[in-house]
Enzyme design. Structure first.
Site, short mmCIF file in Angstrom:
data_model
loop_
_atom_site.label_atom_id
_atom_site.label_comp_id
_atom_site.label_asym_id
_atom_site.label_seq_id
_atom_site.Cartn_x
_atom_site.Cartn_y
_atom_site.Cartn_z
N LYS A 23 0.83 -1.21 0.00
CA LYS A 23 0.00 0.00 0.00
C LYS A 23 0.87 1.26 0.00
O LYS A 23 0.66 2.16 -0.81
CB LYS A 23 -0.92 -0.04 1.24
CG LYS A 23 -1.87 1.11 1.37
CD LYS A 23 -3.05 0.72 2.23
CE LYS A 23 -2.86 0.90 3.71
NZ LYS A 23 -2.75 2.29 4.15
N ARG A 28 3.05 5.95 -3.19
CA ARG A 28 4.20 6.77 -3.60
C ARG A 28 4.45 6.68 -5.09
O ARG A 28 4.83 7.67 -5.73
CB ARG A 28 5.44 6.33 -2.80
CG ARG A 28 5.37 6.81 -1.34
CD ARG A 28 6.23 5.95 -0.45
NE ARG A 28 6.32 6.47 0.90
CZ ARG A 28 5.40 6.34 1.85
NH1 ARG A 28 4.25 5.72 1.59
NH2 ARG A 28 5.60 6.84 3.07
N GLY A 115 -4.77 8.24 5.38
CA GLY A 115 -3.84 9.20 5.98
C GLY A 115 -2.68 9.50 5.05
O GLY A 115 -2.19 10.63 4.96
N ARG A 143 -8.15 12.51 12.48
CA ARG A 143 -6.71 12.22 12.59
C ARG A 143 -5.87 13.50 12.57
O ARG A 143 -6.21 14.45 11.87
CB ARG A 143 -6.30 11.24 11.50
CG ARG A 143 -7.05 9.92 11.68
CD ARG A 143 -6.59 8.87 10.74
NE ARG A 143 -5.20 8.50 10.97
CZ ARG A 143 -4.54 7.70 10.15
NH1 ARG A 143 -5.13 7.22 9.07
NH2 ARG A 143 -3.30 7.38 10.41
N SER A 188 7.41 9.53 11.89
CA SER A 188 6.27 9.29 11.01
C SER A 188 6.72 9.41 9.55
O SER A 188 7.19 10.45 9.11
CB SER A 188 5.16 10.31 11.29
OG SER A 188 4.27 10.37 10.17
N GLN A 190 4.77 9.37 7.07
CA GLN A 190 3.85 10.23 6.32
C GLN A 190 4.29 11.69 6.43
O GLN A 190 4.28 12.43 5.44
CB GLN A 190 2.42 10.06 6.84
CG GLN A 190 1.88 8.68 6.52
CD GLN A 190 0.48 8.44 7.03
OE1 GLN A 190 -0.09 9.28 7.73
NE2 GLN A 190 -0.09 7.30 6.69
N ASP A 337 2.28 -0.99 11.92
CA ASP A 337 1.00 -1.48 11.40
C ASP A 337 0.72 -2.94 11.79
O ASP A 337 -0.37 -3.44 11.56
CB ASP A 337 0.96 -1.32 9.88
CG ASP A 337 0.89 0.14 9.48
OD1 ASP A 337 0.53 0.98 10.34
OD2 ASP A 337 1.18 0.46 8.31
N LYS A 364 -4.38 6.16 14.76
CA LYS A 364 -4.42 5.48 13.45
C LYS A 364 -5.88 5.47 12.96
O LYS A 364 -6.70 6.24 13.43
CB LYS A 364 -3.85 4.07 13.58
CG LYS A 364 -2.35 4.06 13.89
CD LYS A 364 -1.57 4.52 12.69
CE LYS A 364 -0.10 4.67 12.97
NZ LYS A 364 0.61 5.34 11.91
N ARG A 410 -7.18 -3.17 9.84
CA ARG A 410 -6.22 -4.05 10.48
C ARG A 410 -6.77 -4.68 11.77
O ARG A 410 -6.38 -5.76 12.17
CB ARG A 410 -4.90 -3.31 10.75
CG ARG A 410 -4.24 -2.84 9.45
CD ARG A 410 -2.77 -2.53 9.59
NE ARG A 410 -2.35 -1.65 8.50
CZ ARG A 410 -2.02 -2.05 7.28
NH1 ARG A 410 -2.07 -3.32 6.96
NH2 ARG A 410 -1.64 -1.19 6.36
#
Ligand code: S3P
Length: 450
Positions: A23, A28, A115, A143, A188, A190, A337, A364, A410
């Site tokens: 994912k 990306r 996210g 978030r 992070s 992200q 994760d 999350k 998840r």
């Protein structure tokens, strides 16, 4: 799919499977291809809700993206192919227009549950001289966004979000950006990636310093599109203004999706599962180290490189006598994760497994610490909840219960594996969320337990 599923104990897992494409890498690849000049072909792109949010966002920003679905594949022996009708993977053809080729979107961009989409896109849109508004579903709108807004403001863009910059929607009026040196307060990928992408638009060199290394897919991929980037320990420097060029790339299988079957196989005697084509980037596979410490033996076979990412086939068998372990703050980013499924493994390990320094898990797709503590207690496990983690006493005899996944993919998949080792029936609510990252999860599970 009805939004709940009932699952019962299974004896063992046997077969060979291919997990869905990664994912993080799929996001990306479509992002970098969209801001590069020329055509890019992305093989084995994850066709799931989250990554389609990124595709749709770039379509709204004026990029032409074609999807080529594979012909229906025959099922693999005993296991199964990873998708709804065999299509969690597709080929994507992106007609990039260079990093000044995006156009002002005519409407708000809906990032769904993702996210990665909203944060990475915020970085790019900060350097584009038009107005854009990013929002998402109920979970995404809770978030935290200040973590990307603070550095992007320092780079000189106009950006704001609801509740004093805390939550989406995010409004951006892009500006010419200036480079910054930014010490990240939290680990992070992200946030790091949002700043790196904004750094492409800055007039000079941007430097980011991470507190602990987080997944490095952006740093690995950027140079292959022509960006100038230097990584030294926890420091990453990127030079702005270099035009990117489209390229062909292939996405490996997702370790975080494979993790559910690695642990399911370990927890069920006489299991024997081969998971093919799985990404084993060192910043992602903290779970393998943790499982080794617990006493499990997992074999990596046929280790190779796929588009700059290490990949292997993973062989797992049922294990006995797993031992409890401690997982600390430094280890958390490499298994962030995998927390929900590690909790399920911990219920079967001898002693008290403790995971601390993981307060990030509360923000999350759901509050994963709360969701796991609540579900495990319902299944009769002994759990202590902390602000920054959990401890779980094992081995526990899990009992079937009604579990709320809080619409978190998840959490739904982790409790689906717990159901296979529990007495009676387990009902899991909110299972359509598995389509966020793993369409076809239940089809594979059925194939392996047959
Ligand atoms: C991701 C980074 C991680 C991870 C998420 C995907 C990414 O989030 O939990 O599922 O693709 O960069 P954070 O960077 O917020 O820790």
């Amino acid at each position: 799919m009805s939004d709940r599923i009932e699952l019962k104990r299974a004896k063992k897992l046997k077969g060979e499977i291919i997990p869905p494409p990664d994912k993080s890498i799929s996001h990306r690849a479509v992002i970098l291809s969209s801001i590069s000049k020329g055509k890019s072909i992305i093989k084995n792109f994850l066709r799931a809700e989250d990554t389609l949010s990124t595709v749709n966002a770039f379509r709204r920003l004026g990029i032409e993206i074609e999807e080529k679905l594979p012909p229906r594949r025959p099922p693999l022996p005993r296991g199964g192919w990873g998708g709804k009708e065999g299509t969690s993977s597709c080929e994507l053809i992106v007609h990039g227009k260079g990093f000044h080729g995006l156009k002002e979107p005519e409407n708000i961009i809906d990032c769904g549950n993702s996210g990665t989409t909203i944060r990475l896109l915020s970085g790019i849109l900060s350097g584009n001289p038009f107005l854009s508004i990013l929002t998402g579903d109920d979970s995404l709108r809770r978030r935290p966004m200040k973590r990307v807004i603070t550095p992007l403001k320092q780079m000189g863009t106009e950006i704001a979000a609801r509740a004093d910059d805390a939550y989406p929607p995010i409004v951006i009026k892009g500006k010419q950006l200036k480079p910054i040196r930014y010490e990240m307060p939290i680990a992070s990928a992200q946030v790091k990636s949002a700043i790196l992408l904004a750094g492409l638009y800055a007039d000079g060199e941007t430097e980011i310093i991470e507190p602990v290394k987080s997944r490095d897919h952006t740093e690995r991929m950027l140079p292959s599109y022509g960006a100038e980037i230097k990584v030294e320990g926890l420091s990453i420097k990127i030079k702005g203004g270099t035009e990117l060029k489209g390229r062909n790339t292939e996405v490996p299988g997702d370790f975080s999706s494979a993790a559910f079957f690695i642990i399911a196989a370990l927890l069920m005697n006489n299991s024997d599962v081969i998971i093919k084509n799985v990404g084993i980037n060192p910043t992602r596979v903290g779970l393998l180290d943790a499982l080794k410490k617990m006493g499990a033996e997992i074999k990596l076979m046929n280790v190779r490189d796929v588009s700059g990412e290490p990949v292997a086939d993973i062989h797992c068998k049922g294990a006995q006598g797993l031992k409890a372990i401690n997982i600390t703050k430094e280890q958390v980013p490499s298994l962030i994760d995998e927390f929900p499924i590690i909790c399920i493994a911990a219920t079967q390990a001898d002693g008290i497994t403790t995971i601390r320094g993981s307060e990030e898990l509360r923000v999350k797709e759901s509050d994963r610490i709360k969701a796991m503590a609540e579900g495990l207690r319902k299944m009769a496990a002994e759990v202590e909840e902390f602000k920054d983690g959990l401890s779980i006493k094992g081995p526990a005899k899990l009992k079937g219960a009604v579990i709320d996944s809080y619409g978190d993919h998840r959490i739904a998949m982790a409790f689906s594996i717990a159901a296979l080792i529990a007495s009676r029936t387990t009902t899991i609510k909110g299972v359509s969320s598995v389509n966020i990252s793993f369409p076809g999860f239940y089809k594979i599970l059925k194939g392996l337990t047959k």
